[in-house]
Motif scaffolding. Structure first.
Motif, mmCIF file in Angstrom:
data_model
loop_
_atom_site.group_PDB
_atom_site.id
_atom_site.type_symbol
_atom_site.label_atom_id
_atom_site.label_comp_id
_atom_site.label_asym_id
_atom_site.label_seq_id
_atom_site.Cartn_x
_atom_site.Cartn_y
_atom_site.Cartn_z
ATOM 1 N N ILE A 172 3.851 3.731 -7.266
ATOM 2 C CA ILE A 172 4.254 2.559 -8.041
ATOM 3 C C ILE A 172 2.999 1.712 -8.261
ATOM 4 O O ILE A 172 2.411 1.212 -7.303
ATOM 5 C CB ILE A 172 5.342 1.752 -7.315
ATOM 6 C CG1 ILE A 172 6.581 2.629 -7.093
ATOM 7 C CG2 ILE A 172 5.707 0.497 -8.100
ATOM 8 C CD1 ILE A 172 7.632 1.997 -6.195
ATOM 9 N N ARG A 173 2.575 1.566 -9.494
ATOM 10 C CA ARG A 173 1.284 0.929 -9.780
ATOM 11 C C ARG A 173 1.252 -0.545 -9.415
ATOM 12 O O ARG A 173 0.266 -1.031 -8.868
ATOM 13 C CB ARG A 173 0.938 1.112 -11.259
ATOM 14 C CG ARG A 173 0.604 2.556 -11.643
ATOM 15 C CD ARG A 173 0.397 2.682 -13.134
ATOM 16 N NE ARG A 173 -0.755 1.900 -13.580
ATOM 17 C CZ ARG A 173 -1.005 1.618 -14.855
ATOM 18 N NH1 ARG A 173 -0.167 2.021 -15.795
ATOM 19 N NH2 ARG A 173 -2.076 0.929 -15.185
ATOM 20 N N HIS A 188 0.836 -1.214 0.000
ATOM 21 C CA HIS A 188 0.000 0.000 0.000
ATOM 22 C C HIS A 188 0.866 1.259 0.000
ATOM 23 O O HIS A 188 0.564 2.233 -0.706
ATOM 24 C CB HIS A 188 -0.916 -0.001 1.224
ATOM 25 C CG HIS A 188 -1.778 1.226 1.325
ATOM 26 N ND1 HIS A 188 -2.903 1.422 0.551
ATOM 27 C CD2 HIS A 188 -1.666 2.336 2.107
ATOM 28 C CE1 HIS A 188 -3.451 2.591 0.837
ATOM 29 N NE2 HIS A 188 -2.712 3.162 1.775
ATOM 30 N N THR A 189 1.942 1.236 0.788
ATOM 31 C CA THR A 189 2.844 2.387 0.858
ATOM 32 C C THR A 189 3.505 2.657 -0.492
ATOM 33 O O THR A 189 3.598 3.804 -0.936
ATOM 34 C CB THR A 189 3.919 2.155 1.932
ATOM 35 O OG1 THR A 189 3.291 2.063 3.211
ATOM 36 C CG2 THR A 189 4.930 3.291 1.965
ATOM 37 N N ASP A 206 0.861 9.688 -15.418
ATOM 38 C CA ASP A 206 1.968 10.557 -15.799
ATOM 39 C C ASP A 206 2.978 10.675 -14.672
ATOM 40 O O ASP A 206 4.189 10.641 -14.886
ATOM 41 C CB ASP A 206 1.451 11.963 -16.173
ATOM 42 C CG ASP A 206 0.642 11.945 -17.471
ATOM 43 O OD1 ASP A 206 0.814 10.982 -18.247
ATOM 44 O OD2 ASP A 206 -0.160 12.872 -17.677
ATOM 45 N N LEU A 207 2.466 10.791 -13.441
ATOM 46 C CA LEU A 207 3.357 10.929 -12.285
ATOM 47 C C LEU A 207 4.158 9.661 -12.065
ATOM 48 O O LEU A 207 5.323 9.683 -11.693
ATOM 49 C CB LEU A 207 2.529 11.254 -11.033
ATOM 50 C CG LEU A 207 3.309 11.468 -9.738
ATOM 51 C CD1 LEU A 207 4.207 12.680 -9.852
ATOM 52 C CD2 LEU A 207 2.343 11.635 -8.564
ATOM 53 N N GLU A 208 3.519 8.517 -12.320
ATOM 54 C CA GLU A 208 4.182 7.231 -12.079
ATOM 55 C C GLU A 208 5.257 6.926 -13.115
ATOM 56 O O GLU A 208 6.082 6.057 -12.931
ATOM 57 C CB GLU A 208 3.135 6.104 -12.104
ATOM 58 C CG GLU A 208 2.205 6.145 -10.895
ATOM 59 C CD GLU A 208 0.939 5.323 -11.128
ATOM 60 O OE1 GLU A 208 0.730 4.898 -12.264
ATOM 61 O OE2 GLU A 208 0.176 5.129 -10.173
ATOM 62 N N GLY A 209 5.230 7.642 -14.220
ATOM 63 C CA GLY A 209 6.241 7.403 -15.239
ATOM 64 C C GLY A 209 6.139 6.045 -15.873
ATOM 65 O O GLY A 209 7.122 5.442 -16.312
ATOM 66 N N ASP A 244 10.932 -3.361 -6.372
ATOM 67 C CA ASP A 244 10.637 -2.010 -5.900
ATOM 68 C C ASP A 244 10.954 -1.865 -4.419
ATOM 69 O O ASP A 244 11.153 -0.746 -3.932
ATOM 70 C CB ASP A 244 9.165 -1.678 -6.157
ATOM 71 C CG ASP A 244 8.836 -1.691 -7.635
ATOM 72 O OD1 ASP A 244 9.393 -0.850 -8.369
ATOM 73 O OD2 ASP A 244 8.037 -2.543 -8.070
ATOM 74 N N ALA A 245 10.968 -2.971 -3.691
ATOM 75 C CA ALA A 245 11.313 -2.941 -2.271
ATOM 76 C C ALA A 245 11.684 -4.337 -1.815
ATOM 77 O O ALA A 245 11.311 -5.336 -2.431
ATOM 78 C CB ALA A 245 10.148 -2.410 -1.436
ATOM 79 N N VAL A 246 12.429 -4.386 -0.721
ATOM 80 C CA VAL A 246 12.818 -5.644 -0.088
ATOM 81 C C VAL A 246 12.230 -5.663 1.314
ATOM 82 O O VAL A 246 12.303 -4.658 2.039
ATOM 83 C CB VAL A 246 14.350 -5.778 -0.010
ATOM 84 C CG1 VAL A 246 14.744 -7.058 0.726
ATOM 85 C CG2 VAL A 246 14.969 -5.740 -1.397
#
Length: 354
Positions: free
Chosen positions: A201-202, A193-194, A349-352, A262-264
Motif C-alpha cells: 500500500i503506497r 512500514h508493514t 502494478d502490484l499495488e493496483g 487501510d488499517a485501524v
C-alpha cells in the motif's frame, strides 16, 4: 531459492486442541501442494493419533530431520517429540504445552538457518506453554525476542479489515499506564512500514482509536487522548505518516467510515480484536508485523471443547498459510525493487494504484 516452492513451516500448536485438525483440513487437497511445500513441526505419532480420532484416511506424512530435507509435493513432518508423549484431547496439560514449545523452537531454528521460508503457528494454550524457557505472553513476544525485533505489532488481517494493537496481552487495568506518545508512535511507524512493505500500500491511511469512550469527549471522560494519543498522531504526521484520529471505537467500527482506512490502530487487545472478529472471524489471520521473518496464525484458539470431533473450521488457518506466502512474495519484490530502481513500475502494478 526463487525457482523453488516456498517452504511453509507449520507448528503443531497444543496437541490436545484442534491444531492437527485444521492442519489436515488445510493440506487435504493435493492441489495445495502445487503452490508450496509444507513442513509440519510436531510428531508423527501425535499426528497419527489425531488422524485416527478424526477418521481421516489417505493422508500420508514424509518424515524429515529438518526443513532442509523437505520434499516438494509431499506433506513433510519434523519429529520434535519422543514417542512417549501422551495426547489427552480437550485437556490443557503440561505435556501439551511442552510439546507446543518444542515444535515452535525447532521451527524457529530452521527459520534462522534458512531451511524454511515462512512460519504459520497453530494455536497454543498460554498457561500450559508457560515455563522457564517460554516466559512470554504469546507467540508474538517470543518471536520478537528470538529475531531481535525491538519494534513489532500484532496485526489482525482479513479481506475486509486490518486492525493492530498498541498493547497486547496485558490486564485491562494496566493499559492506560502502559501508553505513552513514544510507544503509540512506535506502533504507528511499524504499522505504516508493514502496510507499505508487506501489503504493498503506497500511502497507507491509519485510523488511530482513542482509549476512552467517545475518545475522551475533549477531556471530559479522561485525558489520555489529549496528553498521549494526539501528540503521537501529530508526531507521526510530521514524519509523513497519514495517521488520523483519535476516533471513538464504537463509532468507527459501527459505521462505513472504517472502510476509508487501510488499517485501524487500537489501544488495547479487546478494543481491536472484538470488533474485528465480529466483522470477519472466519477468514481472519493474526500477522506479526515488524519481524524480519514472515509469521502468521489463525485468529482462533485451541478450541479444546471440540478437539477430536471433526467440527473445526479450517478457513482461518488456510488463510494464514496463503497470507504468509503472499507476504513473502511481496517482500521479495520489494527487495528486488530496492536493488533495481528501474523496477518501480512493477510494484505500482502490484499495488493496483493504491
Amino acid at each position: 531459492m526463487s525457482s523453488e516452492k516456498i517452504k511453509v513451516a507449520i507448528t503443531q500448536g497444543d496437541i490436545n486442541g484442534i491444531g492437527y485438525e485444521v492442519i489436515f483440513k488445510t493440506l487435504a487437497d493435493p492441489k495445495t501442494l502445487e503452490f508450496f511445500t509444507p513442513v509440519i513441526y510436531g510428531s508423527s505419532k501425535v499426528a497419527a493419533y489425531h488422524r485416527k480420532a478424526l477418521n481421516i484416511s489417505n493422508f500420508s506424512l514424509n518424515s524429515v530431520k529438518s526443513g532442509e530435507e523437505a520434499m516438494p509435493k509431499r506433506v513433510n513432518i519434523v519429529n520434535c517429540l519422543d514417542d512417549n508423549v501422551r495426547v489427552e484431547l480437550g485437556k490443557p496439560t503440561q505435556t501439551s504445552g511442552m510439546a507446543a514449545f518444542e515444535a515452535l523452537k525447532n521451527a524457529v531454528e530452521d527459520l534462522k538457518n534458512g531451511f524454511v521460508d515462512v512460519l504459520v503457528t497453530a494455536p497454543i494454550n498460554k498457561n500450559t506453554i508457560y515455563s522457564d524457557q517460554f516466559s512470554f505472553p504469546g507467540h508474538t513476544e517470543y518471536l520478537a525476542e528470538q529475531f531481535k525485533a525491538s519494534s513489532h505489532i500484532m496485526l489482525m488481517v482479513s479481506p475486509k479489515l486490518k486492525v493492530g494493537v498498541v498493547t497486547g496481552h496485558i490486564p485491562l487495568k494496566d493499559v492506560a499506564n502502559s501508553l505513552s506518545p513514544e510507544r503509540i508512535l512506535d506502533k504507528i511507524r511499524v504499522l505504516d512500514h508493514t502496510l507499505r512493505t508487506d501489503f504493498t500500500i503506497r500511502k497507507p491511511r491509519i485510523a488511530v482509536l482513542g482509549l476512552n469512550p467517545h475518545a475522551g469527549d475533549n477531556g471530559l471522560i479522561g485525558d489520555e487522548e489529549i496528553n498521549t494519543i494526539i501528540p503521537a498522531i501529530e508526531m507521526a504526521r510530521q514524519e509523513g505518516i497519514m495517521a488520523l484520529g483519535p476516533y471513538p471505537a464504537d463509532g468507527l467500527f459501527g459505521s462505513e467510515q472504517v472502510g476509508n482506512f487501510d488499517a485501524v490502530l487500537a489501544m488495547y487487545h479487546d478494543q481491536g480484536l472484538a470488533p474485528f472478529k465480529s466483522i470477519d472471524f472466519a477468514e481472519g489471520v493474526n500477522f506479526t508485523g515488524g519481524l524480519p521473518i514472515v509469521r502468521t496464525s489463525p485468529d482462533h484458539g485451541t478450541a479444546f471443547e471440540i478437539a477430536g470431533e471433526n467440527k473445526a473450521d479450517a478457513s482461518s488457518f488456510r488463510e494464514a498459510v496463503y497470507l504468509a506466502i503472499d507476504v513473502y512474495k511481496r517482500r521479495k519484490m520489494h527487495q528486488e525493487i530496492s536493488a533495481n530502481p528501474l523496477k518501480k513500475a512493477d510494484i505500482r502494478d502490484l499495488e493496483g494504484g493504491n
